[in-house]
Design a protein around this motif. Structure first.
Motif, short mmCIF file in Angstrom:
data_model
loop_
_atom_site.label_atom_id
_atom_site.label_comp_id
_atom_site.label_asym_id
_atom_site.label_seq_id
_atom_site.Cartn_x
_atom_site.Cartn_y
_atom_site.Cartn_z
N LYS A 1 -1.89 11.81 -3.69
CA LYS A 1 -0.72 11.57 -3.07
C LYS A 1 -0.80 10.71 -1.63
CE LYS A 1 2.57 14.89 -2.09
NZ LYS A 1 2.91 15.99 -1.84
N LYS A 2 -2.13 10.93 -1.16
CA LYS A 2 -2.48 10.15 -0.03
C LYS A 2 -2.46 8.68 -0.36
CE LYS A 2 -6.10 9.26 3.39
NZ LYS A 2 -7.47 9.62 3.82
N TYR A 3 -3.05 8.21 -1.46
CA TYR A 3 -3.09 6.68 -1.71
C TYR A 3 -1.81 6.39 -2.46
CZ TYR A 3 -7.81 7.42 0.30
OH TYR A 3 -8.84 7.65 1.04
N LYS A 4 -1.05 7.03 -2.93
CA LYS A 4 0.23 6.78 -3.67
C LYS A 4 -0.15 6.47 -5.06
CE LYS A 4 3.33 6.37 0.02
NZ LYS A 4 2.85 7.26 0.90
N PHE A 5 -0.97 7.14 -5.75
CA PHE A 5 -1.76 6.67 -7.10
C PHE A 5 -1.75 7.68 -7.81
CE2 PHE A 5 -5.11 5.46 -10.01
CZ PHE A 5 -4.81 3.99 -10.27
N TYR A 6 -1.35 7.56 -9.20
CA TYR A 6 -1.37 8.52 -10.13
C TYR A 6 -1.89 7.88 -11.63
CZ TYR A 6 0.31 12.32 -13.38
OH TYR A 6 0.32 13.52 -14.12
N SER A 7 -2.69 8.45 -12.31
CA SER A 7 -3.10 8.15 -13.73
C SER A 7 -3.33 9.37 -14.31
CB SER A 7 -4.34 7.34 -13.40
OG SER A 7 -5.55 8.22 -13.19
N SER A 8 -3.22 9.09 -15.79
CA SER A 8 -3.47 9.91 -16.81
C SER A 8 -3.89 9.42 -18.11
CB SER A 8 -1.91 10.45 -17.04
OG SER A 8 -2.06 11.71 -18.16
N LYS B 1 0.88 -1.11 0.06
CA LYS B 1 0.05 0.15 0.09
C LYS B 1 0.82 1.32 0.06
CE LYS B 1 -0.77 0.73 5.00
NZ LYS B 1 -1.32 1.63 5.64
N ASP B 2 2.06 1.19 0.47
CA ASP B 2 3.02 2.25 0.36
C ASP B 2 3.80 2.46 -0.88
OD1 ASP B 2 2.27 3.26 2.97
OD2 ASP B 2 3.45 1.99 3.91
N ASP B 3 3.83 1.48 -2.04
CA ASP B 3 4.31 1.71 -3.07
C ASP B 3 3.51 2.50 -3.91
OD1 ASP B 3 6.28 -0.22 -2.33
OD2 ASP B 3 5.21 -2.00 -3.52
N TRP B 4 4.09 3.32 -5.05
CA TRP B 4 3.35 4.07 -5.80
C TRP B 4 2.98 3.16 -7.04
CZ3 TRP B 4 1.65 9.02 -6.40
CH2 TRP B 4 2.09 10.02 -5.30
N VAL B 5 1.67 3.33 -7.44
CA VAL B 5 1.05 2.85 -8.65
C VAL B 5 0.60 3.85 -9.59
CG1 VAL B 5 -0.78 1.45 -9.60
CG2 VAL B 5 -0.03 0.96 -7.34
N PHE B 6 1.32 3.65 -10.71
CA PHE B 6 1.07 4.92 -12.19
C PHE B 6 0.11 3.89 -12.99
CE2 PHE B 6 4.36 6.66 -9.82
CZ PHE B 6 4.15 7.98 -10.09
N SER B 7 -0.84 4.54 -13.41
CA SER B 7 -1.75 3.74 -14.52
C SER B 7 -2.16 4.73 -15.51
CB SER B 7 -3.04 3.37 -13.61
OG SER B 7 -3.90 2.67 -14.55
#
Length: 140
Positions: A91-98, A52-58
């Motif tokens: 940032k809270k959930y360490k999640f970024y998508s575009s 859960k502390d890893d970053w996920v980019f989608s």
């Protein structure tokens, strides 16, 4: 093979996407949506390894990634209803998508490099599709 808990998780994320389809068809979602489907088991197996502390980019098919990265359904639903289906970021959930093809690859690389320089032991995971795979950014 999925565990009983993972089978329930699979059913839950499929149900979430079906709910999104229903809401979209009623005209209640202002922006475009891109749905996931038919890759639930593979993603569940991959997410076994993601902390859960890893970053996920989608990229643009991100709902399953968000749910499997423990983003609360209600929070995700609110973003989708606000027309942000293809740009779920936190940032809270360490999640970024575009939805910009290949747009998040340099950002993910920057986060991974920062982790390495700061000796942070968390991982950065990037999910991309065939269109991103075909871009110059991917090969750079």
């Amino acid at each position: 093979m999925l565990t009983k808990k993972e089978i329930k998780l699979k059913e839950k994320i499929i149900e979430f996407e079906n709910k999104i389809i229903s809401i979209y068809e009623k005209g209640s979602i202002r922006g475009p949506i891109h749905l996931s489907g038919n890759n639930e088991e593979q993603l569940i197996k991959i997410f076994r390894k993601i902390n859960k502390d890893d970053w996920v980019f989608s990229n643009w098919r991100n709902h399953y990634h968000a749910l499997l990265h423990n983003i609360p359904e209600r929070w995700l639903m609110n973003k989708i209803l606000a027309g942000k289906s293809m740009s779920i970021n936190s940032k809270k959930y360490k999640f970024y998508s575009s939805s910009i093809v290949g747009g998040n690859l340099p950002i993910a690389l920057g986060v991974a490099l920062a982790h390495k320089k700061k000796k942070i032991k968390k991982k950065v995971w990037v999910f991309l599709g065939e269109m991103t795979f075909e871009t110059g950014t991917f090969y750079e």
